[in-house]
Write a protein that holds these residues in place. Structure first.
Motif, short mmCIF file in Angstrom:
data_model
loop_
_atom_site.label_atom_id
_atom_site.label_comp_id
_atom_site.label_asym_id
_atom_site.label_seq_id
_atom_site.Cartn_x
_atom_site.Cartn_y
_atom_site.Cartn_z
N VAL A 420 0.84 -1.19 0.00
CA VAL A 420 0.00 0.00 0.00
C VAL A 420 0.88 1.24 0.00
CG1 VAL A 420 -1.78 1.28 1.23
CG2 VAL A 420 -1.80 -1.23 1.29
N PHE A 421 0.65 2.14 -0.97
CA PHE A 421 1.35 3.42 -1.03
C PHE A 421 0.37 4.54 -0.74
CE2 PHE A 421 4.09 0.96 -4.03
CZ PHE A 421 5.32 1.19 -3.42
N ALA A 422 0.86 5.59 -0.06
CA ALA A 422 0.05 6.77 0.19
C ALA A 422 0.94 8.01 0.14
CB ALA A 422 -0.64 6.68 1.55
N GLY A 423 0.33 9.13 -0.24
CA GLY A 423 1.04 10.41 -0.27
C GLY A 423 0.54 11.31 0.84
N TYR A 446 2.46 -0.99 4.50
CA TYR A 446 2.08 0.38 4.20
C TYR A 446 3.31 1.26 4.10
CZ TYR A 446 0.15 5.06 5.11
OH TYR A 446 -0.17 6.38 5.05
N VAL A 447 3.37 2.06 3.01
CA VAL A 447 4.48 2.98 2.79
C VAL A 447 3.90 4.36 2.48
CG1 VAL A 447 6.56 3.50 1.46
CG2 VAL A 447 5.89 1.11 1.84
N GLU A 448 4.22 5.34 3.31
CA GLU A 448 3.76 6.71 3.08
C GLU A 448 4.92 7.58 2.64
OE1 GLU A 448 1.77 10.41 5.58
OE2 GLU A 448 1.16 8.35 6.04
N PHE A 449 4.70 8.33 1.56
CA PHE A 449 5.74 9.21 1.02
C PHE A 449 5.51 10.63 1.53
CE2 PHE A 449 7.41 6.93 -3.02
CZ PHE A 449 7.61 5.77 -2.28
N ALA A 455 -1.06 9.38 -6.26
CA ALA A 455 -0.13 8.64 -7.12
C ALA A 455 1.29 8.75 -6.57
CB ALA A 455 -0.20 9.13 -8.56
N ALA A 456 1.44 8.45 -5.29
CA ALA A 456 2.70 8.69 -4.59
C ALA A 456 3.85 7.81 -5.06
CB ALA A 456 2.49 8.47 -3.08
#
Length: 497
Positions: A420-423, A446-449, A455-456
């Motif tokens: 899971v990616f999030a910005g 989960y990976v947050e940028f 569209a992180a």
């Protein structure tokens, strides 16, 4: 080469080797089926790209349903021995074409190891039928320009939807057949038709919901999920659309306040923003715009246009650090940096609105609170009355499609590996929506940028993490690049442009 394509080639070889008097078998009429076709002229002929169409029933619940045709592109891997499970990618929406701009896979590093498959969603621009509603696209341009707003805009939208529905149904379109679950069944049918045992499903924005639906309905065909900017089935988007924008704006305001240089240059930024929106609502801002943008027609820049311009800027990691300066200068009467943002927000919608409404009016609106939806577009929200929701209750009533079963609005539970990616600044699908997948999917990561938005993962760091995950969905991930992200440098707003 997949087993289905091998069989296809072998079949043609036997045909050419047969005696001249042999009669070839008639083409299959079974559905679903995959039919190879030449690629469009726009596709790079020097690359190994297979094209075709998936033929499926328009409405699987009806025995007399007609067939529809969904274009497919399979970008072949550059590897000598590709991994057996491809990536199937779908963009956001609903209503965004997956294939319209796809020309080449030359710059796609994922092809170094495995195939990638892309299919036009049912009802999409390149599909047959395509559920286009040109009047709605034009109306959205009028709203963007401030020439149509408020209740009159909503009434015009509802009437345009009613006309479009009449046109499509008169042409034989069964609008009840265009749902997320129907598209999910298409993706699994395509997997089987191309001969893959499992696939890795990669979805962006709305298509994260689509991929979760595939997992719910066809778990045996899914090796892993890669989800960026998650829209889970259980959230009620239109009830919180404006609050999501406020969440991102508050990150900007607070980020500037705690940055010594930005805070000193732009004090009370939240107050300046509110004053700017209120002033624009009292009297349209006197922006000087390019003739190429306005086409000679007036553009009324009111509070909603200011908010929409800043909303668009919050999708760009390069523009996010400069938003405080844009607001502060515009509040002081200098619109030089706000003007190009407003111009970028002009023009008609590019969505395929018949598809968008069929999905939204069957899957979201029936499960949402009309009063909460209305409150999100109220001027009392402090966003100039801007409407970031997808469709109104009235428009969906005119579109008149059957609601999906309530299960479609519940969380998906699975032990399949999920990335899971999030910005951080995403004004559409907040990071919390991605994090909540961890509750029902124990193998999700989960990976947050920081400093990024919607569209992180579409950058070098995200690509490295994605490639590692695809090689081993349960193995370690190279997260150093994400952990080292500094975030938005709001000190840039203190500099003179």
């Amino acid at each position: 080469m997949s087993s289905s394509l091998t069989a296809f080639v072998a079949g043609w070889s036997l045909l050419f080797a047969a005696p001249a008097s042999a009669t070839p078998p008639p083409p299959s009429t079974a559905v679903p089926r995959f039919e190879p076709t030449p690629c469009p002229d726009t596709v790079d002929p020097s690359e190994r790209i297979d094209c075709g169409v998936l033929v499926v029933p328009e409405n699987r619940a009806r025995k007399d349903s007609r067939d529809i045709r969904l274009p497919v592109m399979r970008l072949r891997s550059r590897a000598e021995h590709p991994a057996p499970d491809p990536v199937l990618f779908m963009p956001g929406g609903p209503g965004v074409s997956a294939l319209e701009r796809l020309r080449s896979g030359r710059k796609n590093p994922l092809l170094d190891e495995r195939d990638m498959v892309v299919i036009e969603p049912r009802g999409g621009r390149m599909a047959r039928p395509a559920l286009e509603c040109p009047d709605i696209n034009a109306l959205k341009g009028e709203v963007a320009a401030g020439r149509l707003r408020g209740q009159k805009a909503r009434e015009a939208m509802t009437e345009a939807a009613r006309r479009c529905r009449a046109t499509l149904t008169a042409a034989g379109v069964d609008l009840d057949g265009y749902t997320t679950s129907a598209t999910a069944d298409d993706l699994d049918a395509l997997r089987e038709a191309l001969g893959y045992r499992t696939m890795n499903l990669q979805g962006l924005s709305y298509s994260t919901r689509l991929m979760l639906t595939v997992l719910r309905r066809h778990p045996a065909g899914v090796r892993s999920l890669i989800l960026d900017s998650v829209l889970p089935p259980e959230v009620t988007f239109d009830e919180v659309a404006a609050m999501n924008v406020w969440r991102s704006l508050n990150l900007v305001f607070d980020g500037c306040a705690i940055d010594r240089e930005c805070g000193a240059a732009h004090p009370d930024l939240r107050k300046r923003f509110s004053q700017l929106v209120a002033a624009a609502d009292r009297k349209p801002l006197p922006l000087v715009r390019k003739e190429s943008v306005t086409k000679g027609r007036p553009v009324e820049v009111r509070g909603a246009q200011v908010v929409d311009a800043l909303y668009s800027a919050m999708h760009d990691p390069q523009r996010i650090p400069l938003i405080p300066r844009v607001i502060s200068r515009a509040a002081a009467g200098d619109y030089s940096e706000l003007t190009p943002l407003v111009e970028d927000s002009q023009g008609p919608s590019t969505m395929t609105w018949g598809l968008r409404l069929s999905v939204w009016c069957s899957e979201e609106i029936p499960f949402e609170d009309p009063a909460r939806i209305t409150a999100q577009r109220s001027p009392a929200m402090g966003l100039g009355g801007t409407d970031e929701g997808t469709a109104s209750v009235e428009t969906c009533r005119a579109w008149n499609v059957a609601p999906v079963p309530a299960e479609e609005n519940t969380a998906v539970k699975s032990t399949v590996p999920v990335l899971v990616f999030a910005g951080e600044f995403d004004p559409d699908t907040p990071p919390e929506w991605g994090r909540q997948l961890l509750e029902s999917m124990p193998e999700a990561r989960y990976v947050e940028f920081r400093g990024h938005s919607h569209a992180a993962s579409f950058n070098l760091c995200g690509l490295q993490i994605t490639q590692a995950f695809l090689r081993d969905p349960k193995g370690p991930l190279p997260l150093d690049c994400a952990m080292k992200l500094r975030g938005a440098d709001f000190g840039k707003s203190a500099a003179t442009p």
